[in-house]
Design an enzyme around this catalytic site. Structure first.
Site, PDB file in Angstrom:
ATOM      1  N   GLU A   1      13.050   1.161  19.877  1.00 45.39           N
ATOM      2  CA  GLU A   1      12.398   2.467  20.023  1.00 45.39           C
ATOM      3  C   GLU A   1      11.892   2.639  21.441  1.00 45.39           C
ATOM      4  O   GLU A   1      11.400   1.658  22.014  1.00 45.39           O
ATOM      5  CB  GLU A   1      11.235   2.581  19.023  1.00 45.39           C
ATOM      6  CG  GLU A   1      11.727   2.592  17.587  1.00 45.39           C
ATOM      7  CD  GLU A   1      10.608   2.735  16.551  1.00 45.39           C
ATOM      8  OE1 GLU A   1       9.438   2.927  16.948  1.00 45.39           O
ATOM      9  OE2 GLU A   1      10.900   2.649  15.360  1.00 45.39           O
TER      10      GLU A   1
ATOM     11  N   GLY B   1       5.987   8.538  10.790  1.00 48.13           N
ATOM     12  CA  GLY B   1       5.321   8.210   9.522  1.00 48.13           C
ATOM     13  C   GLY B   1       3.811   8.378   9.556  1.00 48.13           C
ATOM     14  O   GLY B   1       3.205   8.867   8.612  1.00 48.13           O
ATOM     15  N   ALA B   2       3.199   7.936  10.657  1.00 49.88           N
ATOM     16  CA  ALA B   2       1.733   7.953  10.722  1.00 49.88           C
ATOM     17  C   ALA B   2       1.204   9.175  11.452  1.00 49.88           C
ATOM     18  O   ALA B   2      -0.004   9.291  11.667  1.00 49.88           O
ATOM     19  CB  ALA B   2       1.249   6.691  11.425  1.00 49.88           C
TER      20      ALA B   2
ATOM     21  N   CYS C   1      11.088   4.294   6.168  1.00 46.38           N
ATOM     22  CA  CYS C   1       9.904   4.668   6.953  1.00 46.38           C
ATOM     23  C   CYS C   1       9.053   3.419   7.142  1.00 46.38           C
ATOM     24  O   CYS C   1       7.835   3.513   7.268  1.00 46.38           O
ATOM     25  CB  CYS C   1       9.098   5.755   6.233  1.00 46.38           C
ATOM     26  SG  CYS C   1       9.951   7.326   6.137  1.00 46.38           S
TER      27      CYS C   1
ATOM     28  N   ASP D   1      13.157   6.797   9.907  1.00 48.87           N
ATOM     29  CA  ASP D   1      12.036   7.115  10.801  1.00 48.87           C
ATOM     30  C   ASP D   1      11.812   6.022  11.853  1.00 48.87           C
ATOM     31  O   ASP D   1      11.139   6.263  12.846  1.00 48.87           O
ATOM     32  CB  ASP D   1      10.761   7.268   9.951  1.00 48.87           C
ATOM     33  CG  ASP D   1       9.546   7.687  10.777  1.00 48.87           C
ATOM     34  OD1 ASP D   1       9.680   8.637  11.579  1.00 48.87           O
ATOM     35  OD2 ASP D   1       8.477   7.075  10.622  1.00 48.87           O
TER      36      ASP D   1
ATOM     37  N   ASP E   1       9.459  -6.470  -5.452  1.00 46.06           N
ATOM     38  CA  ASP E   1       8.512  -7.096  -4.537  1.00 46.06           C
ATOM     39  C   ASP E   1       8.186  -8.455  -5.127  1.00 46.06           C
ATOM     40  O   ASP E   1       7.564  -8.534  -6.192  1.00 46.06           O
ATOM     41  CB  ASP E   1       7.231  -6.239  -4.414  1.00 46.06           C
ATOM     42  CG  ASP E   1       6.298  -6.748  -3.322  1.00 46.06           C
ATOM     43  OD1 ASP E   1       6.167  -7.973  -3.191  1.00 46.06           O
ATOM     44  OD2 ASP E   1       5.695  -5.917  -2.622  1.00 46.06           O
TER      45      ASP E   1
ATOM     46  N   HIS F   1       9.777   8.028  14.555  1.00 47.09           N
ATOM     47  CA  HIS F   1       8.636   7.211  14.111  1.00 47.09           C
ATOM     48  C   HIS F   1       7.395   8.100  13.874  1.00 47.09           C
ATOM     49  O   HIS F   1       6.355   7.934  14.507  1.00 47.09           O
ATOM     50  CB  HIS F   1       8.331   6.118  15.160  1.00 47.09           C
ATOM     51  CG  HIS F   1       7.563   4.959  14.601  1.00 47.09           C
ATOM     52  ND1 HIS F   1       7.771   3.669  15.007  1.00 47.09           N
ATOM     53  CD2 HIS F   1       6.582   4.890  13.665  1.00 47.09           C
ATOM     54  CE1 HIS F   1       6.948   2.860  14.358  1.00 47.09           C
ATOM     55  NE2 HIS F   1       6.214   3.588  13.538  1.00 47.09           N
TER      56      HIS F   1
ATOM     57  N   LYS G   1       0.830  -1.209   0.000  1.00 46.64           N
ATOM     58  CA  LYS G   1       0.000   0.000   0.000  1.00 46.64           C
ATOM     59  C   LYS G   1       0.866   1.263   0.000  1.00 46.64           C
ATOM     60  O   LYS G   1       0.661   2.170  -0.793  1.00 46.64           O
ATOM     61  CB  LYS G   1      -0.935  -0.024   1.221  1.00 46.64           C
ATOM     62  CG  LYS G   1      -1.997  -1.112   1.125  1.00 46.64           C
ATOM     63  CD  LYS G   1      -2.909  -1.143   2.324  1.00 46.64           C
ATOM     64  CE  LYS G   1      -2.279  -1.739   3.546  1.00 46.64           C
ATOM     65  NZ  LYS G   1      -1.912  -3.154   3.442  1.00 46.64           N
ATOM     66  N   ILE G   2       1.861   1.317   0.898  1.00 50.89           N
ATOM     67  CA  ILE G   2       2.658   2.541   1.020  1.00 50.89           C
ATOM     68  C   ILE G   2       3.639   2.672  -0.151  1.00 50.89           C
ATOM     69  O   ILE G   2       3.735   3.742  -0.785  1.00 50.89           O
ATOM     70  CB  ILE G   2       3.392   2.575   2.382  1.00 50.89           C
ATOM     71  CG1 ILE G   2       2.353   2.586   3.516  1.00 50.89           C
ATOM     72  CG2 ILE G   2       4.309   3.789   2.483  1.00 50.89           C
ATOM     73  CD1 ILE G   2       2.918   2.383   4.901  1.00 50.89           C
TER      74      ILE G   2
HETATM   75  N1  LIG Z   1       6.792   4.775   9.766  1.00 52.89           N
HETATM   76  C1  LIG Z   1       5.529   4.579  10.082  1.00 52.89           C
HETATM   77  O1  LIG Z   1       4.981   5.249  10.929  1.00 52.89           O
HETATM   78  C2  LIG Z   1       4.733   3.535   9.344  1.00 52.89           C
HETATM   79  C3  LIG Z   1       3.376   3.751   9.097  1.00 52.89           C
HETATM   80  C4  LIG Z   1       2.645   2.757   8.457  1.00 52.89           C
HETATM   81  C5  LIG Z   1       3.272   1.571   8.070  1.00 52.89           C
HETATM   82  N2  LIG Z   1       4.589   1.385   8.347  1.00 52.89           N
HETATM   83  C6  LIG Z   1       5.298   0.181   7.899  1.00 52.89           C
HETATM   84  O2  LIG Z   1       5.508   0.289   6.488  1.00 52.89           O
HETATM   85  C7  LIG Z   1       5.639  -1.007   5.908  1.00 52.89           C
HETATM   86  C8  LIG Z   1       4.763  -1.141   4.673  1.00 52.89           C
HETATM   87  O3  LIG Z   1       3.399  -1.009   5.049  1.00 52.89           O
HETATM   88  P1  LIG Z   1       2.219  -1.285   3.991  1.00 52.89           P
HETATM   89  O4  LIG Z   1       0.981  -0.825   4.649  1.00 52.89           O
HETATM   90  O5  LIG Z   1       2.580  -0.770   2.663  1.00 52.89           O
HETATM   91  O6  LIG Z   1       2.226  -2.890   3.980  1.00 52.89           O
HETATM   92  P2  LIG Z   1       1.726  -3.860   2.817  1.00 52.89           P
HETATM   93  O7  LIG Z   1       1.487  -5.183   3.461  1.00 52.89           O
HETATM   94  O8  LIG Z   1       0.623  -3.233   2.053  1.00 52.89           O
HETATM   95  O9  LIG Z   1       3.005  -3.988   1.862  1.00 52.89           O
HETATM   96  C9  LIG Z   1       4.187  -4.659   2.207  1.00 52.89           C
HETATM   97  C10 LIG Z   1       4.787  -5.209   0.916  1.00 52.89           C
HETATM   98  O10 LIG Z   1       6.077  -5.732   1.201  1.00 52.89           O
HETATM   99  C11 LIG Z   1       6.262  -6.851   0.310  1.00 52.89           C
HETATM  100  N3  LIG Z   1       7.351  -7.694   0.783  1.00 52.89           N
HETATM  101  C12 LIG Z   1       7.359  -8.634   1.745  1.00 52.89           C
HETATM  102  N4  LIG Z   1       8.575  -9.192   1.859  1.00 52.89           N
HETATM  103  C13 LIG Z   1       9.345  -8.582   0.933  1.00 52.89           C
HETATM  104  C14 LIG Z   1      10.707  -8.718   0.572  1.00 52.89           C
HETATM  105  N5  LIG Z   1      11.515  -9.599   1.168  1.00 52.89           N
HETATM  106  N6  LIG Z   1      11.179  -7.918  -0.409  1.00 52.89           N
HETATM  107  C15 LIG Z   1      10.379  -7.018  -1.028  1.00 52.89           C
HETATM  108  N7  LIG Z   1       9.076  -6.861  -0.724  1.00 52.89           N
HETATM  109  C16 LIG Z   1       8.582  -7.630   0.248  1.00 52.89           C
HETATM  110  C17 LIG Z   1       4.904  -7.555   0.323  1.00 52.89           C
HETATM  111  O11 LIG Z   1       4.731  -8.390  -0.812  1.00 52.89           O
HETATM  112  C18 LIG Z   1       3.960  -6.352   0.309  1.00 52.89           C
HETATM  113  O12 LIG Z   1       3.560  -6.022  -1.009  1.00 52.89           O
HETATM  114  C19 LIG Z   1       5.308  -1.979   7.030  1.00 52.89           C
HETATM  115  O13 LIG Z   1       6.505  -2.420   7.617  1.00 52.89           O
HETATM  116  C20 LIG Z   1       4.542  -1.120   8.034  1.00 52.89           C
HETATM  117  O14 LIG Z   1       4.580  -1.625   9.335  1.00 52.89           O
HETATM  118  C21 LIG Z   1       5.331   2.348   8.967  1.00 52.89           C
HETATM  119  O1  LIG Z   2       2.525   0.519  12.042  1.00 50.97           O
HETATM  120  C1  LIG Z   2       2.104   1.675  12.015  1.00 50.97           C
HETATM  121  O2  LIG Z   2       0.910   1.966  11.850  1.00 50.97           O
HETATM  122  C2  LIG Z   2       3.082   2.785  12.099  1.00 50.97           C
HETATM  123  O3  LIG Z   2       4.342   2.327  12.391  1.00 50.97           O
HETATM  124  C3  LIG Z   2       2.645   3.916  12.986  1.00 50.97           C
HETATM  125  O4  LIG Z   2       2.850   3.704  14.350  1.00 50.97           O
HETATM  126  P1  LIG Z   2       2.220   4.747  15.412  1.00 50.97           P
HETATM  127  O5  LIG Z   2       0.769   4.478  15.432  1.00 50.97           O
HETATM  128  O6  LIG Z   2       2.813   4.417  16.730  1.00 50.97           O
HETATM  129  O7  LIG Z   2       2.536   6.099  14.964  1.00 50.97           O
END
Ligand SMILES: NC(=O)c1ccc[n+]([C@@H]2O[C@H](COP(=O)([O-])OP(=O)(O)OC[C@H]3O[C@@H](n4cnc5c(N)ncnc54)[C@H](O)[C@@H]3O)[C@@H](O)[C@H]2O)c1
Ligand SMILES: O=C(O)[C@H](O)COP(=O)(O)O
Length: 528
Positions: free
Chosen positions: A259, A281-282, A228, A254, A169, A279, A149-150
């Protein structure tokens, strides 16, 4: 009185929803031991990433029914302990997608234009225009690791900035990549050739330290790295060393292995081209409202006896069905995991065939368990019985089911999985023997009789004298202990499959040597 406990900052809209059905107590920043000592009083717990919901805390609960994670990652929740205890875990998979993607773009721009450091310098009364000359994103090569998604949204914005977007991916098809205007690339090439690399994958045993010193050294000298996603995907010691020695051009991080970031972290000693955020991102008002409302509604519904939209653990199956199907589900999941490693690459279709006695069982749980196994290498502990079908669908994997009541070869019937994908067609069949033991009874239509074990090696070869001995000695020379070996063939001296259960994982260089043995045509290591 129904009671909900909130232990991380949550948007007021979520609190208002919960207050309609329960007494809501907020104890932000509570310690783990304090939480363990009061959790027995609560029916629901709502958190973000700040609270570690350990097995001890879950096991100290008495009437806890649901843990709501206002966000995506549930790596701070012991989901296994929750499942064992019968506590539902829900999250908000899409509520903060845009926020995290926009933070990534902000990090790329801030890094490229030296914004944090130029800001500090200007506040100190300096006017250092020459020192902070940056570079443009326009026409630069961006490598996106993880096109979920991201990653997808980052790619979309990067395309609008007219960057050349590449992606890696293993679970995204070439058609999907084309729609996203992303050119799929090998991971190694992506790191070697990108001007910017951004990570958007989960932290799993496979992705831990994915970016290590070897990878950092392979990057361009001016390349910039953005994370991130999750801490632990980058080796932080190696990153600090790479930045200090100008092996790469910069990084923006991030998320961290530990943490809040430890005051002894080597990253805090880097004095150039590194941006760190806590952290964030969200952390937008919009995302916080989205995730709070999404999760609070689910907690409210579950407390009212309704079902949750995005549960991360318990399947929508009654505990009775789960109990009676336990070995069948375990077989299906194991076979899904096995076939995902045999197939490699993108899978477009999964065929699930039930034969004999298996036909009498509901097929849906077996399909879900097969999909959970199939996707678990990519999604780690984020894939579960609840979301397996949805995740498969979103990856373009279609499922076809078939049943054959004819008298089976094995009294207890069998389950066969066949995948169709980038690497052609592969199949695995399995059964459950009278002693309740799981057996793999064929691989790619070659008959075998193997108990699944943690480490396996599956090779294909031409059936001829000496080949088994050669492979055995090769493994012996590399100190890999063979627990059992089976050959499956259809005709004498024709094509055959060899399945070895081994005590240790196969070193990568050994795989290359195996393929040099005359007659061996493929060699797939499998970890179950
Ligand atoms: N920094 C923040 O605050 C923040 C906020 C939201 C999400 N996140 C993190 O961001 C990441 C992505 O979130 P998302 O919602 O897009 O998840 P998602 O499940 O939609 O996408 C993750 C993708 O990673 C791929 N993947 C898995 N293993 C892989 C590998 N070895 N190599 C390449 N691709 C691989 C999967 O096929 C999938 O398409 C997650 O780790 C999530 O926890 C961080
Ligand atoms: O997994 C998540 O949704 C993000 O890493 C955001 O974390 P937070 O809700 O603590 O900001």
């Amino acid at each position: 009185m129904t009671k909900v406990l909130i232990t991380d900052p949550i948007d007021q809209k979520g609190i208002d929803i919960l207050s309609q059905v329960a007494q809501v107590d907020q104890k932000i920043g509570i310690s783990n031991s304090e939480l363990a000592s009061i959790i027995h009083d609560y029916d629901a717990l709502m958190i973000r990433s700040g609270t570690q919901v350990t097995g001890d805390i879950i096991n100290s609960s008495k009437k806890l029914r649901i843990i709501g994670r206002a966000g995506v990652g549930v790596d701070n929740v012991d989901v296994k302990a929750a499942t064992q205890k019968g506590v539902l875990v829900v999250n908000s998979p899409g509520g903060n997608t845009i926020a995290a993607a926009e933070h990534t773009i902000a990090m790329m721009l801030a890094l490229s234009r030296n914004i944090p450091i130029a800001n500090s310098s200007t506040f100190l009364g300096k006017w250092e225009r020459k020192k902070f000359v940056g570079n443009e994103l326009f026409k630069k090569k961006l490598g996106v690791v993880g096109l979920g998604k991201i990653g997808t949204h980052v790619a979309k914005v990067a395309n609008a900035l007219e960057m050349d977007v590449y992606g890696y991916d293993p679970f995204v098809s070439s058609e999907r990549a084309q729609q996203l205007q992303v050119r799929l690339s090998e991971l190694k090439t992506l790191f070697e050739e990108s001007d910017y690399v951004t990570l958007h994958l989960p932290r799993t045993s496979e992705t831990e330290n994915l970016v290590n010193m070897k990878v950092l050294k392979s990057m361009k000298k001016n390349a910039k790295l953005i994370n991130c996603a999750r801490g632990g995907i980058i080796d932080e010691e190696a990153l600090a060393e790479a930045l200090n020695n100008s092996l790469i051009g910069g990084a923006a991080i991030d998320v961290f292995a530990k943490e809040p970031l430890d005051s002894n972290s080597p990253l805090l000693k880097v004095d150039k081209n590194l941006i760190l955020t806590p952290h964030l991102g969200a952390s937008t008002r919009e995302a916080q409202e989205n995730v709070a409302v999404d999760v609070a509604e689910q907690i409210r519904d579950v407390l009212l006896g309704l079902s949750a939209r995005t549960a991360v653990n318990i399947p929508g199956l009654s505990p009775d069905i789960m109990d009676s199907l336990k070995p069948h589900l375990q077989l299906a999941e194991t076979m899904g995991l096995l076939i995902s490693q045999l197939s490699g690459g993108q899978i477009q279709k999964l065929e699930v065939r039930l034969q004999g006695e298996f036909v009498q069982h509901p097929s849906q749980p077996l399909i879900i368990a097969s999909l959970k196994g199939l996707l678990s290498k990519a999604l780690g502990d984020r894939i579960n019985y609840v979301n397996a079908s949805l995740e498969a669908e979103s990856r373009g994997i279609s499922v076809v089911e078939s049943k054959d009541e004819a008298r089976p070869e094995f009294a207890s019937g069998s389950l066969q999985l066949t995948t169709f994908g980038d690497n052609g067609e592969h199949s695995v069949a399995g059964s459950i023997f009278a002693d309740g033991e799981l057996r793999i009874i064929s691989i790619d239509q070659y008959p075998v009789n193997v108990s699944p074990s943690r480490f396996m090696l599956i090779t294909r070869h031409r059936d001829m004298p000496g080949i088994i001995g050669k492979l055995g000695s090769l493994l012996g020379d590399h100190n890999v202990n063979i627990a059992s070996m089976q050959v499956g063939r259809k005709i004498v001296r024709g094509e055959a499959v060899m399945v070895l259960s081994i005590d240790d994982p196969i070193p990568t260089n050994l795989l290359e040597s195996i393929l040099e043995v005359e007659g061996i045509t493929s060699s797939d290591p499998v970890t179950l």
